[in-house]
Design a protein around this motif. Structure first.
Motif, mmCIF file in Angstrom:
data_model
loop_
_atom_site.group_PDB
_atom_site.id
_atom_site.type_symbol
_atom_site.label_atom_id
_atom_site.label_comp_id
_atom_site.label_asym_id
_atom_site.label_seq_id
_atom_site.Cartn_x
_atom_site.Cartn_y
_atom_site.Cartn_z
ATOM 1 N N ARG A 1 38.547 -38.424 6.537
ATOM 2 C CA ARG A 1 39.599 -38.750 7.505
ATOM 3 C C ARG A 1 39.488 -40.202 7.985
ATOM 4 N NH1 ARG A 1 42.227 -34.223 10.374
ATOM 5 N NH2 ARG A 1 41.685 -32.349 9.229
ATOM 6 N N ASP A 2 38.258 -40.630 8.274
ATOM 7 C CA ASP A 2 38.056 -42.017 8.709
ATOM 8 C C ASP A 2 38.591 -42.993 7.657
ATOM 9 O OD1 ASP A 2 36.769 -41.515 11.173
ATOM 10 O OD2 ASP A 2 34.791 -41.447 10.235
ATOM 11 N N TYR A 3 38.203 -42.781 6.415
ATOM 12 C CA TYR A 3 38.647 -43.686 5.351
ATOM 13 C C TYR A 3 40.157 -43.613 5.140
ATOM 14 C CZ TYR A 3 33.838 -44.781 4.026
ATOM 15 O OH TYR A 3 32.536 -45.232 4.015
ATOM 16 N N ALA A 4 40.734 -42.428 5.266
ATOM 17 C CA ALA A 4 42.186 -42.294 5.126
ATOM 18 C C ALA A 4 42.915 -43.055 6.233
ATOM 19 C CB ALA A 4 42.589 -40.815 5.149
ATOM 20 N N LEU A 5 42.389 -42.997 7.438
ATOM 21 C CA LEU A 5 43.036 -43.709 8.543
ATOM 22 C C LEU A 5 42.841 -45.217 8.423
ATOM 23 C CD1 LEU A 5 42.269 -41.087 11.285
ATOM 24 C CD2 LEU A 5 44.510 -41.666 10.343
ATOM 25 N N LEU A 6 41.698 -45.649 7.892
ATOM 26 C CA LEU A 6 41.521 -47.077 7.607
ATOM 27 C C LEU A 6 42.493 -47.516 6.513
ATOM 28 C CD1 LEU A 6 37.635 -47.383 7.793
ATOM 29 C CD2 LEU A 6 39.300 -48.482 9.320
ATOM 30 N N TYR A 7 42.712 -46.673 5.543
ATOM 31 C CA TYR A 7 43.686 -46.931 4.477
ATOM 32 C C TYR A 7 45.081 -47.130 5.078
ATOM 33 C CZ TYR A 7 46.977 -45.715 0.729
ATOM 34 O OH TYR A 7 48.033 -45.709 -0.139
ATOM 35 N N ARG A 8 45.442 -46.254 5.997
ATOM 36 C CA ARG A 8 46.775 -46.337 6.619
ATOM 37 C C ARG A 8 46.936 -47.618 7.438
ATOM 38 N NH1 ARG A 8 50.654 -42.157 5.761
ATOM 39 N NH2 ARG A 8 51.429 -42.845 7.753
ATOM 40 N N LYS A 9 45.853 -48.078 8.060
ATOM 41 C CA LYS A 9 45.914 -49.265 8.910
ATOM 42 C C LYS A 9 45.854 -50.570 8.118
ATOM 43 C CE LYS A 9 43.123 -49.551 12.367
ATOM 44 N NZ LYS A 9 42.024 -49.486 13.328
ATOM 45 N N SER B 1 46.395 -53.553 5.435
ATOM 46 C CA SER B 1 47.550 -54.127 4.734
ATOM 47 C C SER B 1 47.241 -54.160 3.240
ATOM 48 C CB SER B 1 47.842 -55.536 5.262
ATOM 49 O OG SER B 1 46.720 -56.360 5.092
ATOM 50 N N PRO B 2 48.264 -54.100 2.407
ATOM 51 C CA PRO B 2 48.050 -54.141 0.959
ATOM 52 C C PRO B 2 47.254 -55.391 0.572
ATOM 53 C CG PRO B 2 50.308 -53.539 1.446
ATOM 54 C CD PRO B 2 49.668 -53.936 2.747
ATOM 55 N N GLY B 3 46.332 -55.198 -0.375
ATOM 56 C CA GLY B 3 45.539 -56.316 -0.853
ATOM 57 C C GLY B 3 44.315 -56.627 -0.016
ATOM 58 N N SER B 4 44.070 -55.872 1.048
ATOM 59 C CA SER B 4 42.928 -56.158 1.932
ATOM 60 C C SER B 4 41.820 -55.129 1.761
ATOM 61 C CB SER B 4 43.407 -56.177 3.387
ATOM 62 O OG SER B 4 43.863 -54.878 3.751
ATOM 63 N N GLY B 5 41.691 -54.600 0.577
ATOM 64 C CA GLY B 5 40.705 -53.550 0.359
ATOM 65 C C GLY B 5 41.261 -52.179 0.651
ATOM 66 N N ARG B 6 42.543 -52.119 0.829
ATOM 67 C CA ARG B 6 43.202 -50.862 1.187
ATOM 68 C C ARG B 6 42.923 -49.766 0.161
ATOM 69 N NH1 ARG B 6 49.219 -49.063 1.169
ATOM 70 N NH2 ARG B 6 49.235 -47.729 3.007
ATOM 71 N N GLN B 7 43.035 -50.107 -1.098
ATOM 72 C CA GLN B 7 42.843 -49.113 -2.160
ATOM 73 C C GLN B 7 41.412 -48.553 -2.144
ATOM 74 O OE1 GLN B 7 45.347 -47.852 -3.751
ATOM 75 N NE2 GLN B 7 44.071 -46.454 -4.924
ATOM 76 N N ARG B 8 40.469 -49.386 -1.789
ATOM 77 C CA ARG B 8 39.072 -48.948 -1.710
ATOM 78 C C ARG B 8 38.925 -47.838 -0.657
ATOM 79 N NH1 ARG B 8 34.929 -50.416 1.578
ATOM 80 N NH2 ARG B 8 36.130 -52.106 2.477
ATOM 81 N N TYR B 9 39.630 -47.965 0.468
ATOM 82 C CA TYR B 9 39.575 -46.920 1.496
ATOM 83 C C TYR B 9 40.122 -45.604 0.952
ATOM 84 C CZ TYR B 9 38.592 -50.465 5.069
ATOM 85 O OH TYR B 9 38.030 -51.464 5.825
ATOM 86 N N ARG B 10 41.205 -45.677 0.211
ATOM 87 C CA ARG B 10 41.794 -44.465 -0.385
ATOM 88 C C ARG B 10 40.788 -43.807 -1.323
ATOM 89 N NH1 ARG B 10 44.718 -42.214 -4.400
ATOM 90 N NH2 ARG B 10 46.592 -41.074 -3.790
ATOM 91 N N GLU B 11 40.168 -44.603 -2.158
ATOM 92 C CA GLU B 11 39.182 -44.079 -3.109
ATOM 93 C C GLU B 11 37.987 -43.464 -2.384
ATOM 94 O OE1 GLU B 11 38.366 -47.481 -5.548
ATOM 95 O OE2 GLU B 11 40.378 -47.428 -6.456
ATOM 96 N N GLN B 12 37.535 -44.113 -1.321
ATOM 97 C CA GLN B 12 36.415 -43.573 -0.548
ATOM 98 C C GLN B 12 36.797 -42.266 0.125
ATOM 99 O OE1 GLN B 12 35.750 -47.341 1.526
ATOM 100 N NE2 GLN B 12 33.598 -47.242 0.867
ATOM 101 N N SER B 13 38.022 -42.183 0.616
ATOM 102 C CA SER B 13 38.485 -40.961 1.249
ATOM 103 C C SER B 13 38.455 -39.807 0.249
ATOM 104 C CB SER B 13 39.906 -41.166 1.794
ATOM 105 O OG SER B 13 40.371 -39.985 2.388
#
Length: 170
Positions: free
Chosen positions: A118-126, A128-140
């Motif tokens: 959940r933490d990683y998913a919410l970091l993903y949502r917050k 911006s594209p290109g700022s490591g966003r995809q990494r948060y999704r993968e970690q989630s």
């Protein structure tokens, strides 16, 4: 028993907290115990639970749980609870730090993996594209997988988490 019998007072407070009794039952016990044994780990643990369950006082509970883990640094519950409190306060990085510590102590900690997802998913949502966003999704998703494949899985928790993530990781 004496009205100042710490063991009796702690037992009464614990029972009142875990059964969700009204504040009028818990507050006098909590007040008296804070006078008698302000640094008692059990007092701190149940005071934190009481503040969350009765009043949604996450910051107050966090102070008590930090004091609790200072006295009981190897208690997985304490680090899980601190992770939960940071999550509720929106401090996902601090939540991740506490939950990772809990996992270091108990590698089959489904609760911690689920909250990390959940933490990683919410970091993903917050993010911006290109700022490591995809990494948060993968970690989630990796945390979801760890929760699902733990030696002691919690099928209901994992199913609810999957549904929750499906809505947030689009």
């Amino acid at each position: 028993a004496s009205p100042d019998d710490v063991g009796v007072l702690l037992s009464l407070m614990r029972l009142n907290v875990i059964t969700g009794r009204r504040p009028t039952h818990v507050q006098p016990l909590l007040k008296r115990l804070r006078q008698l044994v302000p640094d008692n780990p059990e007092l701190l643990k149940y005071a934190a639970m009481y503040n969350v369950n009765s009043f949604f006082q996450y910051r107050t509970a966090l102070k008590d749980m930090q004091a609790y883990t200072g006295l009981r640094p190897d208690d997985v519950f304490g680090h899980n609870f601190i992770g939960f409190l940071h999550y509720r306060l929106g401090d996902y990085e601090a939540s991740i730090e506490s939950l990772e510590r809990a996992i270091d102590m108990a590698p089959d900690n489904v609760y911690a993996y689920a909250l990390l997802a959940r933490d990683y998913a919410l970091l993903y949502r917050k993010a911006s594209p290109g700022s490591g966003r995809q990494r948060y999704r993968e970690q989630s998703l990796a945390m979801l997988e760890k929760a699902a494949s733990a030696p002691t899985p919690d099928a209901i928790r994992v199913a609810r988490l999957q549904t929750w993530l499906d809505r947030r990781l689009r």
